[in-house]
Design a protein around this motif. Structure first.
Motif, short mmCIF file in Angstrom:
data_model
loop_
_atom_site.label_atom_id
_atom_site.label_comp_id
_atom_site.label_asym_id
_atom_site.label_seq_id
_atom_site.Cartn_x
_atom_site.Cartn_y
_atom_site.Cartn_z
N LEU A 253 7.08 -13.59 -23.15
CA LEU A 253 7.84 -14.71 -22.62
C LEU A 253 8.48 -15.46 -23.79
CD1 LEU A 253 5.23 -15.82 -19.97
CD2 LEU A 253 7.59 -15.14 -19.47
N TYR A 300 -2.54 -17.40 -22.17
CA TYR A 300 -1.72 -16.84 -21.09
C TYR A 300 -0.58 -16.02 -21.66
CZ TYR A 300 1.72 -16.65 -17.34
OH TYR A 300 2.64 -16.21 -16.42
N PHE A 301 0.03 -16.54 -22.72
CA PHE A 301 1.17 -15.83 -23.31
C PHE A 301 0.76 -14.42 -23.77
CE2 PHE A 301 2.95 -20.21 -24.54
CZ PHE A 301 3.81 -20.24 -23.45
N ALA A 312 1.53 -3.26 -16.42
CA ALA A 312 0.88 -3.88 -15.27
C ALA A 312 1.33 -5.35 -15.21
CB ALA A 312 -0.63 -3.78 -15.41
N ARG A 313 0.58 -6.17 -14.55
CA ARG A 313 0.90 -7.59 -14.47
C ARG A 313 -0.40 -8.35 -14.28
NH1 ARG A 313 0.30 -9.24 -9.23
NH2 ARG A 313 0.56 -7.66 -7.60
N ALA A 361 -1.27 -15.31 -12.80
CA ALA A 361 0.17 -15.52 -12.91
C ALA A 361 0.61 -16.78 -12.18
CB ALA A 361 0.90 -14.30 -12.33
N ALA A 363 1.03 -20.83 -11.58
CA ALA A 363 1.06 -22.16 -12.17
C ALA A 363 0.08 -23.06 -11.41
CB ALA A 363 2.47 -22.74 -12.10
N LEU A 365 -0.54 -25.83 -9.47
CA LEU A 365 0.22 -26.77 -8.65
C LEU A 365 -0.60 -27.12 -7.42
CD1 LEU A 365 3.70 -25.01 -8.90
CD2 LEU A 365 3.06 -27.20 -9.94
N MET A 389 -1.52 -23.28 -16.31
CA MET A 389 -1.70 -22.07 -15.52
C MET A 389 -3.14 -22.01 -15.02
SD MET A 389 1.36 -20.76 -15.69
CE MET A 389 1.18 -19.12 -14.98
N TYR A 412 -3.10 -24.97 -20.64
CA TYR A 412 -1.72 -24.73 -21.03
C TYR A 412 -1.57 -23.28 -21.48
CZ TYR A 412 -0.77 -29.69 -20.70
OH TYR A 412 -0.60 -30.96 -20.22
N PRO A 413 -0.38 -22.74 -21.34
CA PRO A 413 -0.23 -21.29 -21.58
C PRO A 413 -0.45 -20.90 -23.04
CG PRO A 413 1.91 -22.31 -21.06
CD PRO A 413 0.85 -23.34 -20.78
N ALA D 361 9.20 -28.54 -6.07
CA ALA D 361 7.82 -28.58 -6.53
C ALA D 361 7.35 -27.21 -7.03
CB ALA D 361 6.92 -29.07 -5.40
N ALA D 363 7.14 -24.00 -9.60
CA ALA D 363 7.32 -23.51 -10.96
C ALA D 363 8.21 -22.28 -10.92
CB ALA D 363 5.96 -23.16 -11.56
N LEU D 365 8.69 -18.92 -11.49
CA LEU D 365 7.87 -17.74 -11.74
C LEU D 365 8.48 -16.56 -11.02
CD1 LEU D 365 4.36 -19.38 -11.26
CD2 LEU D 365 5.35 -18.58 -13.41
N ARG D 371 10.74 -7.24 -11.17
CA ARG D 371 10.72 -6.56 -12.46
C ARG D 371 12.01 -6.91 -13.20
NH1 ARG D 371 6.25 -3.13 -14.28
NH2 ARG D 371 4.84 -3.96 -12.70
N GLY D 382 14.13 -13.24 -17.07
CA GLY D 382 12.69 -13.01 -16.94
C GLY D 382 11.86 -13.71 -17.99
N LYS D 383 12.33 -13.74 -19.21
CA LYS D 383 11.46 -14.25 -20.27
C LYS D 383 11.33 -15.78 -20.24
CE LYS D 383 14.66 -14.48 -24.24
NZ LYS D 383 14.99 -13.86 -25.54
N PHE D 384 12.07 -16.41 -19.36
CA PHE D 384 11.95 -17.86 -19.25
C PHE D 384 11.01 -18.32 -18.14
CE2 PHE D 384 16.10 -16.93 -21.14
CZ PHE D 384 15.87 -17.49 -22.38
N SER D 386 8.20 -19.41 -17.56
CA SER D 386 7.02 -20.10 -18.10
C SER D 386 7.37 -21.54 -18.42
CB SER D 386 6.56 -19.39 -19.37
OG SER D 386 5.60 -20.17 -20.04
#
Lengths: 429, 429, 429, 429
Positions: A253, A300-301, A312-313, A361, A363, A365, A389, A412-413, D361, D363, D365, D371, D382-384, D386
């Motif tokens: 990220l 998390y990062f 994977a994820r 994955a 947040a 909330l 997270m 925090y991540p 409200a 995040a 994600l 993908r 995608g890389k944002f 977070s």
């Protein structure tokens, strides 16, 4: 060595004497954790995010004083009015608080004074539980449950903070030099357990104790998914490191890459390479890396980058909770005294509870329909629902009986001083 | 209460047993200063510029170990090799050093271990002084003199650092709750003593001990000037505060104004206004401001602004030294146990020595012909000749016998945690 | 190409028309320096310490407006009241000022508007010089002299700031792509010229213009010393670099080493190693390093470290001034259009003036008897007498006629975006 | 004044000439937005998060060059190889990039050169669209659609960045001094529109253009909820300000309160109180606050605090999308030339599109099954995922045709230099 705290769960105790016992056990557990400490260790603060042990011991007492003794025990006299500010963590509605980065700047009150403070509070709490009228008992009981769970959370933080504090000392002191070495076992092979998904329920609506942020129970729609049978091992994570995972921005990220570059990250928080061999700093001191054990102290990062690299994820918190809902809350908790994640064994989904907190994955909330409680106690969880997270399942530093399937921890991540590990998820192919 | 240390001056002692005695007295004095401390106090670091007491106790021992025991005592074994780095302050030529801002991050070695370290060094030092051959004795004697003066400097820093550390604790603990209250006296009226100037000599070329930065003795041309008979009092400085001195940039150096604004300065470092009344934090705790006593804990920037406001200026170090050269080195030093500047009394120039270090208008630079010593000890003074200002005369925290008329102390112009005061100068009208 | 400005020296002009002419020439010179700029270049600010060209053009006009037109020209209307704040540099007694780091945040007023502002001020200044009564003329003349010298200082800054701004652009644009290449000459051999020292006079007390900080003239006692016949060359400095000068803390002042480490310094400011060959960024763009030319863009910290490495030292400002007092003020100034230091030639002490400012070992402090002027103009020099070091002699970016032997320039010891070089001194052996 | 860009939507255009026309229109729109700028404005950067207009113009061209011309146009020669780095925003897989905070440090290339760069790219793009073979056309078409949408995003940023840049200039210049004043209308009364919830679908799976982050379409379970008929007005928000909303931590998220305190926030980003009357800085300059118009330039933290104060909450992105899915994409977009949010009128849910981006409200994600695309274009969105929050609906600075119901914009919770407003949600009572 430590008493099993499972029966401190407020849901299991209905009468005052049981509550009084639970109170004594939780309070004693905090002090037992401090047995290995020198007086000098109690005041240490080596990072803004980590507090001194002494502060933890005092703050949890302040919590009982502020939310139970002052409002409910007639004639109660606070131990020291200055503690109202000194040991308030972040409750704006209670009043001012000493700045968090300056908690290590307080050599006074001394350790002995803090223990006297605890004894003062303990005496008054015993009186409160004994004397409070029936009309107020439900409120007191409810706050007492929060206070005990709160102290258990600080027990875990006390350990992870001590680990942080000791880790930056070039002498690398051990919190428990006598800590058992890990069993030498082969890593459990990775396998996937499939889940069907569908319209399911998450969150807590039961009679037992849960935090406000676990409520209300609500419906979530999940697609089919699969979870790894166990957390990622150190060996697996080492392959990521060796493959240049920390040097390849395409895996990360954007904020994670910036964090990793700024902090010059090249491995999990407590890994150290000494003469070519990987070691990790543990509560038992510096040890060779246990390849079969779950990787821990990854942010998390890092968890997200690893999952990307592994094809994977990370699971969502709902996916995790659905899987965990039927599992018994068993595992390697602080009461077992191992104080470090252990290599997985067994069949099916293992180590959901204990060993390492598992990154999700999701947040942190509010659940649909969530409302924070009124008053200062509403600041306990709700105001942190931004930028963090969710992690699930507890760790080897979590007290037995403290967590459950619906329990939501949050960091925090970029943070990684907790025992945080990785359980992979994937979509059906 | 503490032994007079005057006779520890190496210039006064010629034989080894005298040196051994001086060593024991200086070392004992450091430990005596720690008597009022709790174990918890020893590890405190509340600002990058101030070190924990424990660090001072260990560092001065490291100095003897590094510059005397390792090179000169055959078969000496260091107490702990890790201390080479942990307790090196800034000697690049010796090796790495633990980062200064992280000195408070070390709960280990414990206080008891540091005292054992001191005892280990003390035993070896006694052996060294006893056994070293005559050929090496002069070198050892010279380094021993530096080592003892070095430890005395750290005695003063230990006190001023403890004052800093305690001052940020909302409990405002007293280092010595039993400290004598100031005598109630009237302030000595301000008077001016004239000096003719001319081509004069400054610096040291004597047989006794002096630091390299006091040498060589050299000629300086001075115009006629006058010095105030005593330092500026708290009452006088309060008039400056009340006149808006901290809100008027026209009185300040540009860097001083920026510093004062950024730090939100509105009074000297330890003044506190409580319900309209000025107090000051002292080593005896929080006390009403003693109006007759010398103002202390003011930076060079404040001293300069005050002098401008008062229509005067600060003396140069040469002007100060010429005036002080004939005065006896008497005054309120740490050995008197007052630990706070006292109201001036007497005739002529008073309080040149002791009470408060006196700011000068001189930058801390090399004297003509100065050369730092070869090797790592050359880093003691020479490498700091940049950006700092000279202060003269010692303070109430300086050991008796440590300072002299040629002694040059130096701090950055914004620093004010030392006992720094103001003696005004002026040109003849 | 540019007019010789020598006769703008106020000391050489006695009547109003001569002053009017000097005014026009100085103002025209500022604008001539901007000829090579694009509109886009005028607003650049790439470092807090360096201002946009547009800001320089406006600020010097604000100076005339504030200190001459507003107080002395009846009926004068300021061009824009907002400029009072926008183009005030640091005069607290005049009022607020736009933050220095934000000078590049102003696209408006546009370049054309700033030129209109200059024309507006120029017209009014012509009227003022023509119309002011005889009684006020001396005051006006005095301030006008300051204003013109002030604008000349900003001409030099405009060039060195543009060099800074262009240097961080990866395109490495040239301010003057047509700039003459350096002559290919052999470096002048290093030689030492001896001085006797004694009780000598420094500073200015003449009739001609000098800044307040050059006054009063006063006696200084100097020991015998010797000065290098010319500044240190790039070849000599390269030997220091190649010998590991930037990696050896023993050569550096403590603050200098910290600065060099933090800034990852490994060579002078504008040196660049490209495929193994050293280049330097110049106002003519990137060029091969001219080994015979004086090293430039080195800070005081680097100059001091170099001198230590070379077994020499920097001269004090008094030593430099005594040597320069009898020399003609000739050299490579901005008017010659070379805009870069040139290899030295000739006999005796050469390049005292022009080419590179020469670092001295003297802190920038008040001379004995110095008093800053009353009012806001007193902020011109006096309030900066803290933390900075004196440089002498002018550079290739200094206007002809601007400097003299008594002229004191000053910068912080870490700054190096000026044309700063090194002339060595030594004590007699 | 500007052409309606609706038909640039790739979904509506099937042939190459239509794409060529869309390309020309989007590119012309960028340049038209720059018509009111002076040359000096093009290079401004007044905050790390906001870029200079010149950089936007060049970066969007770099995008076409990098992702279309270099890989697909045989024989294409880049305009300047240095631009590869200078105008790469953040694509790690493409190569290095000039640091974002230093984008304002580039006076060169000049504005004219950047326009030549654009023309160079435009010529090559016309050739590419004309000549590319049928086999590659689908890939080219797909990337062209991304490139045009990308340029539209930068059109909005160009405007909001110019607003930021101009706002810190004390002259408060207007981007468009001729901008129409707001109509004087009464605010539309607040009303609530109820939604049933249930198991619904969100995200895009259509044939038309959408970003990867809007995909795949997936099921979400929603409880019944209600949305406000229109965004919160300035009048309503002013009541929050007047009620002490910025001084009451109980209303704020913890990170929000810390941000507000550190930034000394007391009102939305561009509000200014002048002599007691609230104004707001607009693209038309400083104007009296339009009480009936939607509040804008509020961060997520402020939106959340306001909602808490108002007894409501922010909608999730799914709640918003379900409500917006049936609404026509009409509203106050940049093409209407108003460049400021307007007071709401009409029945039902109004202003879902245009005027102000609406905080949710949720995040930012990945959707279930998401993908990122392979290669460097995978870094687009995608890389944002977070640390940022989702906003919906577009604003008065968004090009017509750019947004849709499924469009997800995202910013950090503290950011507020976009036209960000608040639509309240609530649960049924």
């Amino acid at each position: 060595m430590m008493t099993d705290l499972t029966d401190t769960d407020p849901a299991h105790v209905g009468d005052r004497s049981a509550w009084a016992g639970a109170y004594r056990r939780v309070r004693a557990a905090s002090e037992a954790l401090c047995t290995p400490l020198c007086v000098e260790d109690y005041g240490l603060q080596t990072a803004d995010f980590a507090s001194p042990p002494k502060w933890h011991l005092a703050h949890v007492s302040w919590f009982f004083e502020t939310f139970l003794l002052e409002p409910f025990l007639p004639g109660y006299r606070v131990f020291d009015p200055a503690y109202r500010t000194l040991f308030n963590s972040y409750y704006e509605q209670v009043g001012q608080f000493h700045p968090r980065p300056d908690r290590g700047h307080l050599s006074r009150p001394t350790v002995a004074e803090v223990y006297r403070y605890r004894a003062h509070v303990d005496g008054a709490m015993a009186a409160l539980v004994d004397q409070i009228g029936e009309d107020l008992w439900p409120t007191v009981q409810s706050r007492l449950a929060i206070g005990l769970n709160h102290e258990q959370q600080h027990q875990e933080l006390l350990l992870t903070d001590v680990k942080q504090h000791f880790s930056v000392n070039p002498l690398r002191p051990a919190y428990r030099a006598d800590l058992a070495a890990p069993r030498s076992v082969d890593a459990l092979p990775l396998a996937w357990q499939a889940f069907e998904g569908g319209l399911l329920a998450c969150g807590d609506d039961g009679e037992g104790f849960s935090y406000d942020n676990e409520r209300p129970r609500h419906k979530v729609f999940l697609r089919p998914y699969a979870l790894a049978n166990r957390p990622v091992t150190n060996a697996e994570y080492l392959a990521f490191v060796d493959a240049g995972g920390y040097r390849n921005p395409a895996l990360w990220l954007s904020d994670g890459w910036a964090t990793a570059q700024a902090g010059r990250w090249s491995a999990p928080r407590y890994w150290e390479r000494i003469d070519g061999d990987w070691h990790e700093f543990t509560l038992g001191g510096l040890r060779p890396l246990d390849l079969a054990a779950p990787v821990s102290h990854v942010s998390y990062f890092e968890a997200d980058a690893y999952a990307t690299w592994a094809g994977a994820r990370l699971p969502t918190e709902a996916e995790w909770e659905v899987a965990a809902a039927q599992a018994p809350v068993l595992g390697n908790f602080v009461d077992h005294g191992l104080l470090h994640p252990q290599a997985a064994t067994g069949d099916g989904l293992v180590q959901l509870f204990g060993d390492v907190w598992e990154h999700t994955a999701s947040a942190y909330l509010a659940y649909p329909g969530y409302r924070p409680p009124a008053g200062a106690l509403g600041e306990y969880n709700g105001k942190f629902m931004s930028g963090q997270m969710v992690l699930r399942g507890g760790s080897c530093a979590t007290p037995v009986g403290h967590v459950r399937a619906t329990y939501r921890n949050f960091f925090y991540p970029q943070e990684r001083w907790q025992f945080q590990g990785i359980r992979l998820a994937q979509d059906p192919t």
